[in-house]
Write an enzyme that holds these catalytic residues in place. Structure first.
Site, PDB file in Angstrom:
ATOM      1  N   THR A 167      12.833  84.695 -38.081  1.00  0.00           N
ATOM      2  CA  THR A 167      13.046  83.556 -37.198  1.00  0.00           C
ATOM      3  C   THR A 167      12.348  83.776 -35.873  1.00  0.00           C
ATOM      4  O   THR A 167      12.506  84.832 -35.256  1.00  0.00           O
ATOM      5  CB  THR A 167      14.551  83.336 -36.922  1.00  0.00           C
ATOM      6  OG1 THR A 167      15.182  83.025 -38.155  1.00  0.00           O
ATOM      7  CG2 THR A 167      14.768  82.190 -35.950  1.00  0.00           C
ATOM      8  N   ARG A 220      20.810  75.542 -48.538  1.00  0.00           N
ATOM      9  CA  ARG A 220      21.549  76.149 -47.420  1.00  0.00           C
ATOM     10  C   ARG A 220      20.797  75.899 -46.106  1.00  0.00           C
ATOM     11  O   ARG A 220      19.587  76.051 -46.024  1.00  0.00           O
ATOM     12  CB  ARG A 220      21.689  77.639 -47.682  1.00  0.00           C
ATOM     13  CG  ARG A 220      22.331  78.442 -46.536  1.00  0.00           C
ATOM     14  CD  ARG A 220      21.308  79.013 -45.585  1.00  0.00           C
ATOM     15  NE  ARG A 220      21.880  80.005 -44.685  1.00  0.00           N
ATOM     16  CZ  ARG A 220      21.217  80.546 -43.668  1.00  0.00           C
ATOM     17  NH1 ARG A 220      19.978  80.189 -43.423  1.00  0.00           N
ATOM     18  NH2 ARG A 220      21.786  81.429 -42.888  1.00  0.00           N
ATOM     19  N   VAL A 221      21.521  75.524 -45.088  1.00  0.00           N
ATOM     20  CA  VAL A 221      20.935  75.353 -43.754  1.00  0.00           C
ATOM     21  C   VAL A 221      21.558  76.389 -42.831  1.00  0.00           C
ATOM     22  O   VAL A 221      22.777  76.567 -42.830  1.00  0.00           O
ATOM     23  CB  VAL A 221      21.196  73.931 -43.214  1.00  0.00           C
ATOM     24  CG1 VAL A 221      20.702  73.804 -41.782  1.00  0.00           C
ATOM     25  CG2 VAL A 221      20.511  72.898 -44.104  1.00  0.00           C
ATOM     26  N   GLY A 222      20.714  77.070 -42.072  1.00  0.00           N
ATOM     27  CA  GLY A 222      21.209  78.093 -41.153  1.00  0.00           C
ATOM     28  C   GLY A 222      21.397  77.554 -39.752  1.00  0.00           C
ATOM     29  O   GLY A 222      21.451  76.345 -39.513  1.00  0.00           O
ATOM     30  N   THR A 266      18.630  84.594 -33.335  1.00  0.00           N
ATOM     31  CA  THR A 266      18.168  85.031 -34.646  1.00  0.00           C
ATOM     32  C   THR A 266      19.256  85.913 -35.233  1.00  0.00           C
ATOM     33  O   THR A 266      20.126  86.383 -34.514  1.00  0.00           O
ATOM     34  CB  THR A 266      16.814  85.760 -34.560  1.00  0.00           C
ATOM     35  OG1 THR A 266      16.397  86.153 -35.871  1.00  0.00           O
ATOM     36  CG2 THR A 266      16.886  86.989 -33.678  1.00  0.00           C
ATOM     37  N   GLY A 267      19.229  86.101 -36.523  1.00  0.00           N
ATOM     38  CA  GLY A 267      20.285  86.882 -37.162  1.00  0.00           C
ATOM     39  C   GLY A 267      20.931  86.078 -38.268  1.00  0.00           C
ATOM     40  O   GLY A 267      20.323  85.147 -38.806  1.00  0.00           O
ATOM     41  N   GLY A 306      22.700  83.358 -39.725  1.00  0.00           N
ATOM     42  CA  GLY A 306      22.986  82.012 -39.240  1.00  0.00           C
ATOM     43  C   GLY A 306      24.425  81.579 -39.413  1.00  0.00           C
ATOM     44  O   GLY A 306      24.980  80.883 -38.563  1.00  0.00           O
TER      45      GLY A 306
HETATM   46  C1  SD4 Z   1      19.108  82.002 -40.646  1.00  0.00           C
HETATM   47  N1  SD4 Z   1      19.033  82.802 -38.391  1.00  0.00           N
HETATM   48  O1  SD4 Z   1      18.605  81.156 -41.369  1.00  0.00           O
HETATM   49  C2  SD4 Z   1      18.252  82.653 -39.591  1.00  0.00           C
HETATM   50  C3  SD4 Z   1      17.682  83.932 -40.137  1.00  0.00           C
HETATM   51  C4  SD4 Z   1      17.169  84.919 -39.139  1.00  0.00           C
HETATM   52  O2  SD4 Z   1      16.246  86.949 -38.723  1.00  0.00           O
HETATM   53  O3  SD4 Z   1      17.173  84.719 -37.957  1.00  0.00           O
HETATM   54  N2  SD4 Z   1      16.714  86.060 -39.568  1.00  0.00           N
HETATM   55  O4  SD4 Z   1      20.275  82.390 -40.782  1.00  0.00           O
END
Ligand code: SD4
Length: 320
Positions: free
Chosen positions: A176, A204-206, A227-228, A230
């Site tokens: 991300t 799926r939506v993050g 980020t991370g 979601g």
């Molecule tokens: C998600 N936040 O779709 C995004 C993934 C992400 O590093 O940030 N990965 O959950």
């Protein structure tokens, strides 16, 4: 001007050494901050775009487009981590501080630049968010670059019969880009683009396209991006929390850390939330924090950019 910029560069260097304790001195934009080391490219492209006369919004869009283009790195865009059925579904959003406008797309297939699609939704539709087939139709109708996704349908059908992990591709790295900008007028902008969490279910939506979760901009305060994982960021409206904490007077660094403390305190997952945030405010201050990992991110001014790393936020001691 030169002295002010030198101070800014000095501030970036000092912050790299002790990111969690030293507040950066305030200075005016342009300033950009982005998630992960690949965010440095986005920051550099964004600052160049603004230096060439583009708006802060142009800077955000162009910076993120470059990362989407480079998605062969397995980061963002069509070359990013595929879903459990083996193909990418992309999410993105963009926010324009001066008129608090926003555009967002989710679960879109085969569109090379979802960030541009999000901007088109903002500027050329009456809506804020489009998803799936509708988002793709709108993209094609507006002449956006696309690739053929006709092979996806077959994959979707076979996936339905399989155990979840049988079809799951390996997840590598992070995927991300959140990019925030403060321009020379003191206006704030932000964007976010992702291929989403690896192995996600189709549909799926993050957090990334959800305003207030993966991104939030308030032109009177500043901006935050995430980020991370979601699912965890969405349940806590992470970016909105950070902007509200800054509105109450917190430095962006303290606001990012406080958001993680609050999320961890109210969540059975505690500090295992896998949430990472970046933020900047109207004064040109910035910060970043992550719940349970070292978090490298990029920050830059017209005088240069660099990758900075913050350690995971230490759990807050319990009140006795
Ligand atoms: C998600 N936040 O779709 C995004 C993934 C992400 O590093 O940030 N990965 O959950």
């Amino acid at each position: 001007m030169l002295i002010r910029r030198s101070c800014a560069v000095l501030a970036l260097t000092l912050f790299a050494a002790c990111a969690q304790t030293s507040p950066t001195p305030a200075f005016e934009g342009p300033l950009m901050i982005a998630t992960w080391p690949f965010g440095k490219t986005a920051v550099d492209v964004g600052l160049q775009t603004m230096a060439a006369g583009g708006s802060g919004l142009d800077g955000v869009e162009q910076g993120i487009r470059r990362i989407e283009e480079l998605s062969s790195d397995g980061t963002v865009g069509l070359g990013g981590t595929p879903n459990a059925a083996g193909y990418p579904q992309l999410d993105a959003c963009i926010m324009n501080g001066p008129d608090h406008n926003a555009g967002s797309v989710a679960g879109v297939e085969g569109i090379v630049h979802p960030i541009t699609l999000a901007r088109r939704v903002m500027e050329h539709s009456k809506h804020v968010m489009l998803v799936g087939e509708g988002a793709r139709w709108f993209a094609l109708d507006h002449g956006l670059k696309s690739v053929d996704v006709s092979g996806h349908a077959a994959k979707k059908e076979t996936w339905l019969d399989r155990p979840r992990d049988a079809a799951a591709p390996k997840t590598t790295g992070h995927d991300t880009i959140a990019l925030l900008a403060l321009d020379a007028n003191g206006d704030v902008f932000g964007g976010c683009s992702t291929s989403g969490a690896g192995r996600k279910l189709p549909g799926r939506v993050g957090d990334s396209p959800i305003l207030g979760s993966g991104l939030y901009v308030d032109n009177s305060v500043g901006a935050a991006g995430a980020t991370g994982l979601g699912e965890n960021i969405m349940r806590h409206c992470g970016s909105f929390q950070i902007v509200e904490l800054m509105r109450q007077g917190m430095h962006p660094q303290a606001a990012c850390e406080e958001a993680i403390h609050r999320m961890a305190a109210g969540d059975p997952r505690g500090y295992e939330l896998a949430a990472c945030f970046i933020a900047l405010d109207k004064q040109g201050r910035w910060g970043a924090a992550a719940s349970n990992q070292n978090f490298p991110f990029a920050v830059g001014t017209p005088d240069g950019s660099e990758v900075v790393k913050v350690p995971a936020v230490s759990p807050r001691p319990l009140d006795r």
